[in-house]
Structures are given as C-alpha cells and as structure tokens.
Design a protein around this motif. Structure first.
Motif, mmCIF file in Angstrom:
data_model
loop_
_atom_site.group_PDB
_atom_site.id
_atom_site.type_symbol
_atom_site.label_atom_id
_atom_site.label_comp_id
_atom_site.label_asym_id
_atom_site.label_seq_id
_atom_site.Cartn_x
_atom_site.Cartn_y
_atom_site.Cartn_z
ATOM 1 N N ARG A 177 1.654 -9.187 -11.776
ATOM 2 C CA ARG A 177 1.430 -7.790 -12.175
ATOM 3 C C ARG A 177 1.609 -7.608 -13.673
ATOM 4 O O ARG A 177 2.265 -8.397 -14.347
ATOM 5 N N TYR B 230 -0.109 -1.571 -3.633
ATOM 6 C CA TYR B 230 -0.028 -1.637 -5.087
ATOM 7 C C TYR B 230 -1.429 -1.654 -5.701
ATOM 8 O O TYR B 230 -1.749 -0.859 -6.587
ATOM 9 N N GLY C 138 2.083 0.684 -8.645
ATOM 10 C CA GLY C 138 0.720 0.281 -8.999
ATOM 11 C C GLY C 138 0.090 1.280 -9.963
ATOM 12 O O GLY C 138 -0.546 0.891 -10.953
#
Lengths: 362, 362
Positions: free
Chosen positions: A288, B226, B258
């Motif tokens: 991420r 997410y 997210g």
C-alpha cells in the motif's frame, strides 16, 4: 426443537429433480463433473425437500470426516490470515473444511496436537510454533498425516514445505549492498522458529562475505508483530552508543511496517533517504501507498499446493512420505524502501511490482 | 503406518500419574477445576503412554462434537479476521474448535449452510452475507442452533447480536456537523447487508435533521474492501461535476484506510485540513500512525460474549430463544481525521483513544 424428523433421501431428490441418484451425489461433491443446470435442479429440489447429504453417516463407512486441522500461531500477522483464507478456500473446493487450532506465538504446539487428536481429522497442517518429534510420532501412530507449513523441525522426519528463507535473506543483503549500505540492523522474529533463524542466517552470511562482522550488525527482537517492531525500531535508533545503521532488515513485512511507522512518525526519518528498510513475505498490506515495501515474495499459492500435495488427502491408505523438506525460492520485489543503484539490473523490475500491486489483496 | 495400535486408557494414565481417573478427565477438559501441578502430572503421564482422550468416541454417546461452524465472508477486512481469532480463542478455552466456512463477499449463505449441515456441528455462527429464512428453519429442524453476528435478517426469527449500527452512523454525522462540514460523501459496503444499510441510514437521518438533502449526499460503493474504497475515493474527488465534499464517511475502517491513501498519495489532499474522514469498527490497523482514524468502536468482546451466550452450547436440550435482536452501542473514538471544534466536549477524549491504541491489536 425436534432433533429427528422424517428426512428426505437422495432418491426423493432425484425423483423431484428428474435426474439420477448419481447426479444428486455429484451435485453435493465439490469438484465433481456435473452440468451447472443439473446442479441447480438438484439444489432446487433439495431445498424444497429440506434434503441435506450427511457427511457423518458416510464418514462412519469411509472413516473420513473431510475435516483438516490447521494449527495457527500469529494471527496478528496478516501473512497468516491470508494463509488461513487460502487453505480454507482450496480445501473447501475439494469438499473439505478447516478446523482451526490457535496457539500463542512462540508456544509449543504439543498441547495443541493433543487437542487435535481428540477430533477425527483427515490431516493436520502446522503453520505455528515448535513441535516435538514425539508428537509427530503420535500422529503417525494414529494414521493422521501432518505437514509443516513454512517451517521444519531439525532432527524430525516430519515433512514440510517452506520458502527458501536463507536464500531470501541473502537477496535482501544483496539489495542493501548494491545500494551502498555499510551499517546494518535486523529486527528478528520468533528466536526458536526456523523461519526467522534462516532469514537471519542468509542475510548475515551474505554480509560476512563482504567483510561485514557479525558483531557489527545490530540485532533486536520484534516479537513478529507490528507493535513489537515499532518499539524495537525506536530502541535501535534512540540508542546513542550505536553507530546509526543505514539499512534495516525486518524479517517479515508486518514488522517492517511497524518499524517504518516508528521511524517516520516518531523520529522523523525519511525512507529510504535516511534509512533503507526491507521486509519479507510480500503481504498485500506492505504494497500500500504508505509503505511501498521492498521485500521478498513468498510463493504462497505454490507453497499451499505443495503442502496439500504432500498431505495427499485423496489417497489416505498410502500415507505421506516422511522426511520431505521442500524449500521453494522467493523473489525480490523491488519497491520504494531501498534506492535503486544507478545502472543496476534488478531481478524484478518496478513494472512487475506495480502489476503485482493491484487486485491481489484478497 | 498402523492405523490401530494398543492404546493406553485413562486408567493407565491415572495409575502412572498417581491421580484419580476423574482427575485425568478434568485435565483434558478445558475450564475444569484442577490444580496446575496435577494437570502437568497427567500430561506427563499421557505423553509417556501416548494417551489421548477421544472426543469422537464420547460424541457417539453425548451427540456433541465440540465443533462450532463459523461462516465468514470478507476475510480481506481485518475486522473479520480479528473476529475469527477471538471466537476461536474463546471457544477453544471451552474445549471447542471452530470449523470455518468461507463464502464470497456479498454472496448468499444458503449454499454454505447446506455444506455446514453435512457436518455434525454443535452450533453455527453466521458473520457473513445473506441467509434465507428457509435455511434457518432447516437448522432449527435439525436441532442446530444458529446465531447471526453483526447482522439481522428482516422477517426472520433468527437470533443475533450486532452493534447498534444506525446509532453509530448518527455519531459520525454528529462529529462532522460539529466540525462545521456542509457537504458530505459516503463510501458504502455490501448493499444487501444490514450492517452497511443501517450505518448509512443513521448517518443520513442525522444529516437530514439538520436540513441536508439526501440527494446532496454523494454515495459510492466501495465493496467493503481497501482497493474498492481506494478507487471509489478517486472517483468521487476526480469528478468535476460534483461540488467537492468536506466530509467523507466510509462505513468501515478498512475502506476509510483505502480512501485516505488514495486521497493523500494520489490526489495530494491533506486530512483533515482538506477533507475530514471517518470510519467504523475501530480495527487496530486504523489506529496506526499513518491513519489515526476517527471512528466508532464496535464492542467486539461484548458482542462475542453475547453471541456465545445466545448460542447456549452448554445446554443444548433447551435450544435457543428465537427472535432475539440484540443491538449493543458503539462509541465514537476521537483521533486525527476530523478536527476537534473549539470548546466541543467529546464523548471520548484523546487520552482514552491514546490508551486504546496500545497493546490491543492481537
């Protein structure tokens, strides 16, 4: 609440659906060859008649329960919740279900195995902790196959599948060296587990080949957790007596994430400008935006398939081959926590890492 | 590999350990009253004799398997892996184990229940997806108690426990209003699930009381993931035709995470200066430094205890009371994604949130 009622049989369902009894049986056996339309007819008839095939009745004949025990330790590490989910889905496709046994991280699995043996399971997958050779023999004596996932037990003939963790540790050392790092630190996991030991060993051996002394590598335990590594990182970088490392290897991604957050948000360090960081596992969380972690990807699907293949549930009479230790290579995934040295060719380019970033975090 | 060998009995173990047979039985029954020293003696003797109590043999008499089915949908949402871990640990303390059934997010649970019924389980906990009333009656007919966790089924008499999601949605609206927000957006979850529906309803109703029109609230689906929310957030804020919202409610924390990453790293927005964000659940991941998410905390331990209490596994003959819908209040946890209005008194101060941040992410 009536525990027994007049139950429909597969004959009733076949009659109502207008199909053969064998089609009814196939409709309820995952993986069987059956047309989707036929399957839906059977399900519809089964619903109308409240019919359910009974695994327990058939297990009395076959001695099979279609239950596989999974012993799991550190569920706070997302790697293991992804592993659990993947095993559960793959076994479910075969008409089997996972029975979970949790043990505390770092604990012995012997007591868990004693509890597993109270249930009639078709096999055991051990993803956690230590196991004595006595316990593996107890499983063998009872004809219950057991396979170790991502670990091995020295001196035991228990079979298992794992990532080649030592080779992965070498890849991380290689990346740091290529980026010009001279001072190194490690955050380690379970000191008794083969996974942490092997990653550390490979990492250290590669550095030693370049003349780095073992005693010059800072080593702190991070309890395999985000919080443990957060605190371990603060300990390393607040210690004035130590020469400040330029490269930090956390032996798994969740610890690398904890370390990065501590270094950035508590100490104001920039990554990779002030400090390079690498993890191990390639969990989706490390891909991420706040992390973009350079790491070694464990070939998790390949490892799960190999585990199930050794477990050999479809042919229980043959048992499992003892003494298999199957290491599968991981690969370096290049992201943003180690600077790419100019002119350096990486095994895995940024493009591939970018493709791997999308859509695979289920 | 011998499937049958001469096995030791509890009598042999009692003799070797120098204790009564009843002590051997208690030693292998979690939760039983027994001195730790006695328990260790029994375990040691059992190890020497390769003795294991057999649950299956006793289940033929008691009709109990000590297996509880847990039907789980979205394991990519850490909330549900925490729930799974907590159920597994609590049931294990009672001498029971969890058998996992995974269903795809948003899918119907009916087929999962058909598979559950093939196993002889003592109870079913449903944490995922839709269930038809026909399926709940099939469980009832077979004397298998089923309890819904964090959801309810309108028109069904299936009992369940949930967070008061509508009241939680109101708390988020309240926080945004107090901070001066005028334009609002929502990222929603499973459109068929009561959890997402109720959070949205409470949020919208509270805003409507302040004169905000429903049609002025931007609403985009984020698939409870997410990645889904990452893309949904980009969709909302790249759309030039929409007046830009000042406040974004993602109906769970993983979607808030997210959305925050997309807004910060792709669109360069500052949170909360350019945009306020709130989630729901209070997962440990949302407490971490990159997010410090303002959210509603689900009282997860209380919800799990209430679920097990309704499931009533210790007294199977009495069955479970139908029609229980037990909403438990969540509370607003104040962190850094909504600015605190001057002079405003919050239900939960920063100090308490800071305490909650540490040590509870297992």
């Amino acid at each position: 609440m009536a525990r027994h009622s007049n139950r429909s049989t597969s004959f009733d369902v076949a009659a109502l659906a207008g199909v053969s009894q064998s089609a009814v049986s196939r409709a309820f056996t995952p993986g069987s060859s059956i047309a989707e339309e036929t399957r839906q007819k059977v399900y519809e008839a089964a619903r109308k008649l409240n019919y359910v095939p009974n695994s327990i009745a058939s297990s009395l004949t076959t001695k099979r329960t279609n239950i596989v025990a999974l012993i799991i330790g550190n569920m706070a590490n997302p790697f293991y919740s992804h592993v659990l989910h993947a095993f559960s889905q793959k076994l479910q496709e075969q008409g089997r279900q996972v029975l979970i046994f949790t043990v505390d991280p770092g604990a012995e699995s012997d007591e868990a195995i004693l509890h597993v043996l109270k249930y009639q399971v078709d096999g055991v997958i051990l993803t956690a902790a230590q196991l004595s050779t006595r316990m593996t023999s107890m499983c063998h004596d009872r004809g219950i196959p057991i396979v170790l996932f991502n670990r091995y037990i020295p001196g035991s003939d228990a079979s298992g599948v794992r990532c080649d963790n030592a080779a992965g540790g070498r890849l991380i050392a290689e990346a740091f060296l290529a980026a010009g790092a001279k001072n190194f630190a490690m955050i380690t996991g379970d000191p008794k587990g083969s996974t942490s030991q092997d990653r550390v060993r490979g990492f250290v051996e590669r550095l030693q080949e370049e003349g780095v002394r073992r005693s010059d590598i800072t080593e702190v335990g991070g309890q395999s957790s985000y919080e443990g590594a957060f605190n371990a990182a603060l300990g390393i970088f607040r210690d004035k007596d130590r020469s400040r490392p330029e490269a930090l290897f956390a032996i798994n991604d969740i610890m690398a994430m904890g370390a990065i957050d501590a270094l950035r948000y508590r100490l104001g360090l920039r990554i990779p400008e002030d400090l390079m960081v690498a993890g191990f596992d390639d969990i989706p969380e490390g891909r991420r935006a706040p992390y973009q972690l350079t790491t070694v990807r464990q070939p998790i699907n390949q490892m799960i398939d190999a585990t199930l293949s050794i477990l050999n549930l479809d042919d229980p009479s043959s048992g499992i081959e003892p003494g298999i230790d199957q290491p599968i290579s991981g690969r370096l995934i290049w992201r943003n926590t180690i600077p790419v040295p100019a002119g350096h060719r990486w095994e895995t380019g940024k493009e591939e890492a970018a493709r791997a970033d999308t859509g695979s975090s289920k």
